[in-house]
Design a protein around this motif. Structure first.
Motif, PDB file in Angstrom:
ATOM      1  N   UNK A 177      30.497  75.595  48.806  1.00 22.03           N
ATOM      2  CA  UNK A 177      29.688  74.617  49.532  1.00 22.03           C
ATOM      3  C   UNK A 177      28.745  75.317  50.505  1.00 22.03           C
ATOM      4  N   UNK A 178      29.195  76.459  51.047  1.00 28.01           N
ATOM      5  CA  UNK A 178      28.339  77.204  51.983  1.00 28.01           C
ATOM      6  C   UNK A 178      27.095  77.740  51.291  1.00 28.01           C
ATOM      7  N   UNK A 179      27.179  77.981  49.989  1.00 28.95           N
ATOM      8  CA  UNK A 179      25.993  78.440  49.260  1.00 28.95           C
ATOM      9  C   UNK A 179      24.885  77.392  49.294  1.00 28.95           C
ATOM     10  N   UNK A 180      25.268  76.129  49.389  1.00 28.29           N
ATOM     11  CA  UNK A 180      24.290  75.045  49.409  1.00 28.29           C
ATOM     12  C   UNK A 180      23.804  74.723  50.815  1.00 28.29           C
ATOM     13  N   UNK A 181      24.630  74.972  51.820  1.00 26.54           N
ATOM     14  CA  UNK A 181      24.308  74.499  53.170  1.00 26.54           C
ATOM     15  C   UNK A 181      23.749  75.577  54.092  1.00 26.54           C
ATOM     16  N   UNK A 182      23.992  76.846  53.796  1.00 22.96           N
ATOM     17  CA  UNK A 182      23.523  77.910  54.682  1.00 22.96           C
ATOM     18  C   UNK A 182      21.998  77.926  54.736  1.00 22.96           C
ATOM     19  N   UNK A 183      21.459  77.745  55.939  1.00 21.48           N
ATOM     20  CA  UNK A 183      20.017  77.742  56.127  1.00 21.48           C
ATOM     21  C   UNK A 183      19.396  76.360  56.165  1.00 21.48           C
ATOM     22  N   UNK A 184      20.182  75.330  55.870  1.00 21.67           N
ATOM     23  CA  UNK A 184      19.640  73.975  55.887  1.00 21.67           C
ATOM     24  C   UNK A 184      19.372  73.507  57.318  1.00 21.67           C
ATOM     25  N   UNK A 185      18.429  72.593  57.454  1.00 17.85           N
ATOM     26  CA  UNK A 185      18.125  72.037  58.769  1.00 17.85           C
ATOM     27  C   UNK A 185      19.192  71.054  59.221  1.00 17.85           C
ATOM     28  N   UNK A 186      19.724  70.259  58.292  1.00 15.53           N
ATOM     29  CA  UNK A 186      20.733  69.260  58.650  1.00 15.53           C
ATOM     30  C   UNK A 186      21.853  69.286  57.612  1.00 15.53           C
ATOM     31  N   UNK A 187      22.706  70.311  57.640  1.00 16.06           N
ATOM     32  CA  UNK A 187      23.755  70.412  56.628  1.00 16.06           C
ATOM     33  C   UNK A 187      24.829  69.347  56.745  1.00 16.06           C
ATOM     34  N   UNK A 188      24.971  68.746  57.938  1.00 25.01           N
ATOM     35  CA  UNK A 188      26.019  67.756  58.142  1.00 25.01           C
ATOM     36  C   UNK A 188      25.561  66.340  57.842  1.00 25.01           C
ATOM     37  N   UNK A 189      24.322  66.156  57.438  1.00 32.54           N
ATOM     38  CA  UNK A 189      23.816  64.817  57.151  1.00 32.54           C
ATOM     39  C   UNK A 189      24.444  64.264  55.882  1.00 32.54           C
TER      40      UNK A 189
ATOM     41  N   UNK B 272      17.270  72.112  48.710  1.00 32.83           N
ATOM     42  CA  UNK B 272      16.392  72.770  47.752  1.00 32.83           C
ATOM     43  C   UNK B 272      15.293  73.569  48.454  1.00 32.83           C
ATOM     44  N   UNK B 273      14.828  73.094  49.594  1.00 34.30           N
ATOM     45  CA  UNK B 273      13.706  73.736  50.263  1.00 34.30           C
ATOM     46  C   UNK B 273      14.126  74.800  51.274  1.00 34.30           C
ATOM     47  N   UNK B 274      15.331  74.685  51.869  1.00 32.84           N
ATOM     48  CA  UNK B 274      15.654  75.557  52.995  1.00 32.84           C
ATOM     49  C   UNK B 274      16.938  76.368  52.835  1.00 32.84           C
ATOM     50  N   UNK B 275      17.828  76.004  51.920  1.00 38.15           N
ATOM     51  CA  UNK B 275      19.071  76.774  51.764  1.00 38.15           C
ATOM     52  C   UNK B 275      18.751  78.206  51.333  1.00 38.15           C
ATOM     53  N   UNK B 276      19.313  79.174  52.036  1.00 43.78           N
ATOM     54  CA  UNK B 276      18.976  80.578  51.782  1.00 43.78           C
ATOM     55  C   UNK B 276      19.390  81.021  50.384  1.00 43.78           C
ATOM     56  N   UNK B 277      20.589  80.667  49.968  1.00 44.90           N
ATOM     57  CA  UNK B 277      21.063  81.118  48.669  1.00 44.90           C
ATOM     58  C   UNK B 277      20.310  80.435  47.536  1.00 44.90           C
ATOM     59  N   UNK B 278      19.927  79.180  47.740  1.00 48.57           N
ATOM     60  CA  UNK B 278      19.153  78.481  46.714  1.00 48.57           C
ATOM     61  C   UNK B 278      17.764  79.108  46.591  1.00 48.57           C
TER      62      UNK B 278
END
Length: 307
Positions: free
Chosen positions: A67-79, A90-96
């Protein structure tokens, strides 16, 4: 392969010893993979097996690092995970972002390497080609020369021509990865062309077929398995390469291997193990495809020989 019934005791003993040695070598090769995969499901932020994992306690395992692969770097991962959340991922997650860069670079570098490598293999397969050995040695030299030397040379060459000012994204990495992938395409296509009956192309020409028609109808179907195998090897080489990327990539062109390297240096996280597990599965699928293509090529060659 089983032993014949007339095998001597010494032959039977050596047969069993050889099997044991093969199993030990196989275990030695896959041991790192066997360790990485279960550790990627660790519920704790450690790179070691916890007591709960060793006792097979379900609470010791988790998908949190995937799950961290999807959320790391996101602006609002808890939304709430709606359309806006997926767009943010898609736009901000580092691993994506690193995965997208790896796929873009891998696709175009594979396309270029396959095209140039196939053309080179076709030329080298002609008996009238002068200095074939020397040309082959030059073309496959990227496989032999240490990658750090290649990366350093590309860095100074790109700096001299200022390729970063050309305004074409990923151009430097694509060209560099194409150089590294071309030898694999040349070797696989050349192996496919071994024993190729050139009388087929001469017969097609004598019947009025154009060179392009001859290539499309006769040569291409025979070398296609080798082309696809070389393309897969070139893609894996591009997808796995990190040294060249460290030398010539811009900050917004980080690939998965470079992102893993950054993660090891900056913040140790078991998310790296999750990426490694995904790459292992991906590599196994590609190697399976290569093996299926190899068997198909052997069947086609056997059918051609029987005719």
């Amino acid at each position: 392969m089983s032993l014949p019934i007339y095998a001597t005791p010494l032959e039977k003993t050596w047969h069993h010893i050889r099997r044991i040695l093969c199993c030990l070598v196989f275990l030695f090769l896959i041991a790192p993979i066997l360790i990485v995969i279960p550790l990627s499901f660790n519920a704790e932020p450690y790179f070691t097996f916890t007591q709960k994992m060793l006792s097979l306690d379900p609470t010791g395992f988790s998908l949190r690092w995937y799950d961290a692969l999807l959320t790391t770097g996101m602006h609002a991962p808890e939304a709430a995970r709606g359309s806006s959340w997926w767009r943010d991922m898609w736009e901000h997650a580092q691993w994506i972002s690193a995965a997208k860069n790896s796929m873009i670079v891998g696709f175009f570098s594979t396309l270029l390497a396959t095209t140039l490598g196939t053309l080179a293999a076709l030329g080298l397969s002609r008996p009238e080609m002068p200095a074939r050995r020397i040309i082959m040695a030059v073309l496959i030299s990227p496989m032999i020369v240490p990658i750090i030397i290649t990366a350093t040379g590309l860095f100074f060459f790109y700096s001299s021509i200022r390729i970063q000012d050309w305004g074409i994204p990923y151009l430097g990495i694509i060209l560099a990865h194409s150089i590294l992938g071309i030898p694999f395409v040349i070797i696989t296509v050349t192996a496919t062309l071994v024993g190729f009956d050139h009388s087929l192309t001469r017969a097609a020409a004598s019947m009025g077929a154009t060179p392009w028609t001859t290539f499309r109808s006769i040569t291409l179907p025979l070398i296609l398995p080798g082309m696809i195998s070389g393309a897969l090897f070139a893609f894996v080489t591009s997808f796995d390469e990190v040294v060249v990327v460290m030398f010539i990539a811009s900050p917004d062109e980080q690939t998965i291997p470079r992102q893993m390297w950054n993660g090891i240096r900056e913040s140790i996280s078991p998310a790296i193990l999750s990426v490694a597990t995904i790459l292992v599965v991906f590599s196994v699928l590609l190697l399976t495809a290569v093996e299926l293509l190899r068997r198909r090529s052997e069947k086609m060659r056997a059918a051609d020989t029987s005719i």
